[in-house]
Write a protein that holds these residues in place. Sequence first.
Motif, PDB file in Angstrom:
ATOM      1  N   VAL A 150       8.895   5.766   8.387  1.00 60.20           N
ATOM      2  CA  VAL A 150      10.064   6.353   9.038  1.00 60.20           C
ATOM      3  C   VAL A 150      11.258   5.417   8.912  1.00 60.20           C
ATOM      4  CG1 VAL A 150      11.030   7.178  11.225  1.00 60.20           C
ATOM      5  CG2 VAL A 150       8.658   7.727  10.627  1.00 60.20           C
ATOM      6  N   GLY A 151      11.018   4.107   9.000  1.00 59.09           N
ATOM      7  CA  GLY A 151      12.110   3.145   8.843  1.00 59.09           C
ATOM      8  C   GLY A 151      12.773   3.252   7.477  1.00 59.09           C
ATOM      9  N   ILE A 152      11.967   3.407   6.423  1.00 59.37           N
ATOM     10  CA  ILE A 152      12.510   3.569   5.065  1.00 59.37           C
ATOM     11  C   ILE A 152      13.312   4.865   4.976  1.00 59.37           C
ATOM     12  CG2 ILE A 152      11.905   3.973   2.646  1.00 59.37           C
ATOM     13  CD1 ILE A 152       9.503   2.084   3.095  1.00 59.37           C
ATOM     14  N   GLY A 153      12.757   5.948   5.544  1.00 61.07           N
ATOM     15  CA  GLY A 153      13.466   7.221   5.529  1.00 61.07           C
ATOM     16  C   GLY A 153      14.815   7.134   6.225  1.00 61.07           C
ATOM     17  N   VAL A 154      14.832   6.485   7.391  1.00 66.38           N
ATOM     18  CA  VAL A 154      16.092   6.341   8.136  1.00 66.38           C
ATOM     19  C   VAL A 154      17.069   5.465   7.370  1.00 66.38           C
ATOM     20  CG1 VAL A 154      17.130   5.460  10.264  1.00 66.38           C
ATOM     21  CG2 VAL A 154      14.997   6.747  10.373  1.00 66.38           C
ATOM     22  N   GLU A 186       0.814  -1.211   0.000  1.00 64.49           N
ATOM     23  CA  GLU A 186       0.000   0.000   0.000  1.00 64.49           C
ATOM     24  C   GLU A 186       0.849   1.263   0.000  1.00 64.49           C
ATOM     25  OE1 GLU A 186      -3.899   1.668   2.440  1.00 64.49           O
ATOM     26  OE2 GLU A 186      -3.131  -0.355   2.821  1.00 64.49           O
ATOM     27  N   LEU A 187       2.004   1.206   0.679  1.00 62.82           N
ATOM     28  CA  LEU A 187       2.870   2.378   0.755  1.00 62.82           C
ATOM     29  C   LEU A 187       3.752   2.526  -0.479  1.00 62.82           C
ATOM     30  CD1 LEU A 187       3.980   4.787   2.406  1.00 62.82           C
ATOM     31  CD2 LEU A 187       5.617   3.206   3.447  1.00 62.82           C
ATOM     32  N   LEU A 188       4.295   1.423  -0.975  1.00 58.11           N
ATOM     33  CA  LEU A 188       5.304   1.500  -2.031  1.00 58.11           C
ATOM     34  C   LEU A 188       4.769   1.224  -3.436  1.00 58.11           C
ATOM     35  CD1 LEU A 188       8.278  -0.302  -0.235  1.00 58.11           C
ATOM     36  CD2 LEU A 188       7.848   2.151  -0.429  1.00 58.11           C
ATOM     37  N   ILE A 237       3.819  12.171   0.449  1.00 54.68           N
ATOM     38  CA  ILE A 237       4.415  12.031   1.775  1.00 54.68           C
ATOM     39  C   ILE A 237       5.684  11.193   1.694  1.00 54.68           C
ATOM     40  CG2 ILE A 237       4.094  10.904   4.026  1.00 54.68           C
ATOM     41  CD1 ILE A 237       1.146  11.798   3.887  1.00 54.68           C
ATOM     42  N   LEU A 238       5.634  10.095   0.947  1.00 57.00           N
ATOM     43  CA  LEU A 238       6.800   9.213   0.817  1.00 57.00           C
ATOM     44  C   LEU A 238       7.953   9.928   0.124  1.00 57.00           C
ATOM     45  CD1 LEU A 238       7.900   6.349   1.279  1.00 57.00           C
ATOM     46  CD2 LEU A 238       7.008   5.737  -0.985  1.00 57.00           C
ATOM     47  N   ILE A 239       7.657  10.671  -0.942  1.00 60.91           N
ATOM     48  CA  ILE A 239       8.702  11.425  -1.649  1.00 60.91           C
ATOM     49  C   ILE A 239       9.327  12.458  -0.725  1.00 60.91           C
ATOM     50  CG2 ILE A 239       9.107  13.116  -3.492  1.00 60.91           C
ATOM     51  CD1 ILE A 239       6.966  11.619  -5.138  1.00 60.91           C
TER      52      ILE A 239
END
Length: 499
Positions: free
Chosen positions: A416-420, A264-266, A276-278
């Motif tokens: 947040v995990g992907i961002g980190v 759903e997110l990716l 938001i993801l970008i």
Amino acid sequence: MEKGTAGENPTRINKYACACAIVASMISIIFGYDTGVMSGAMIFVKKEFKISDAKTEVLAGILNLCALVGSLSAGRTSDYIGRRYTIVIASVIFLCGSVVMGYGPSYAVLLLGRCIAGVGVGFALMIAPVYSAEISSPSTRGFLTSLPEVGISIGILLGYLSNYIFSGLPLRLGWRIMLGIAAIPSLFLAIGILKMPESPRWLIMKGRLGEAKDIMYKVSNDPEEAEFRLREIKKAIGIDENCDDDIVKIPDSVKSQGEGVWKELLLKPTKSLRWILIAGVGIHFFEHATGIEAVILYSHKIFDKAGVHDHKHQILATVGVGLTKLTFILLSTLLIDRVGRRKLLLTSLSGMVVTLTGLGIFLTLAEHSGGKLIWALVLSIITTYGVVMFFNIGLGPVTWVYTAEIFPLKFRGLGVGIGVAVNRLMNATVSMSFLSISAAITTGGAFFMFAGISVIALIFFYFFLPETKGKSLEEMEAVFTRGTCSKDVVSKEVEIGKY
């Protein structure tokens, strides 16, 4: 509910929520210490083990590559076992890594210790700002969510001071104490964190409304604020906002479940979720692509190129970097809820473009003169401090505040995990390539490159990062929906009384 009906100041900081955020930020102090202390410890490690620049880069950057594993694991872990126990895991992993590094009989064992600590870094960087954001009111969330970054700055300064204090010890002992001493606070944190409450948003996501309500009353300034926040979260989760049961069943469609959330997110995000993801990935990418890790980790090398050749003086000048970082991140925490995230980011990047360009110019002049141009030496040090100053007034703390608050609850741990993970990848890329890049295009040339990347970052932030100041976590999808959010968000902000 009208603004100020409770007779309390809705913008004041709740003491209990602040205490929770401070304790959560302790994990960031330990991580910051590990980052700062390695800057000086590498001088002595290189001397004892007689390692090359390439191996030095690997030692510096391996922590961040391993943090990729930690950050991606932490997102799912925090969704399953809770935010609080994830901090405990991070503390235990740090403790193990510090013990191994302090033992460090060989380069290979030291590298293993850095890898273990790196996994802990990934956990810590993901969970501390998320926990702080989830217990905070919108009006003070920027301040409380900045505290983990303040913790990192305090830790880096303590690491620099440790370098200076223990640098006079025998070679085999000094750097091992520098690295191993971090095990002590890790142990105390792992025990102390158990006295903290769990995130009320995570509890609601698990259907534990009774526990969440008790904690929400503690972290809110008055009952009206607590009830409003509870209703907003229940509505976002898909629970009847008037439901007052202690335990409820959460529909499978809104649970944070592994593969479905990933897809759903990716793979199939809504337009607002894609934006938001970008924004979340982009801000993490540029935080380190603009070169701050080169300044923090290799400041002694920068000062050496500028003409400061004595190790003791290099470490002392590096302490100044730590003091500058801490001073301006403290200033940023006071401004972030007043000025806003966006203005701080744009000011920060504009200043970094100027100071990185200046650092490139003055280092080039200093190198070509062989360190004989004293004014170039002085200006190199001043612009180094300038880069640190502008980074920490905006880009440093805002990155962590922004990503901790923009993802919807269902996707927060994963997002947040992907961002980190992206953050650590870029950190590792810079820390493991800076010496090689400097050798290829000179140290001054490397900072010209970082100045160019900062220009690109400034353009990206201007077009892709909307302001989030004063908005509740449940409003973020509306903020990231072009042309549809302004009236709804403004009216809701009035209703919430800027809680």
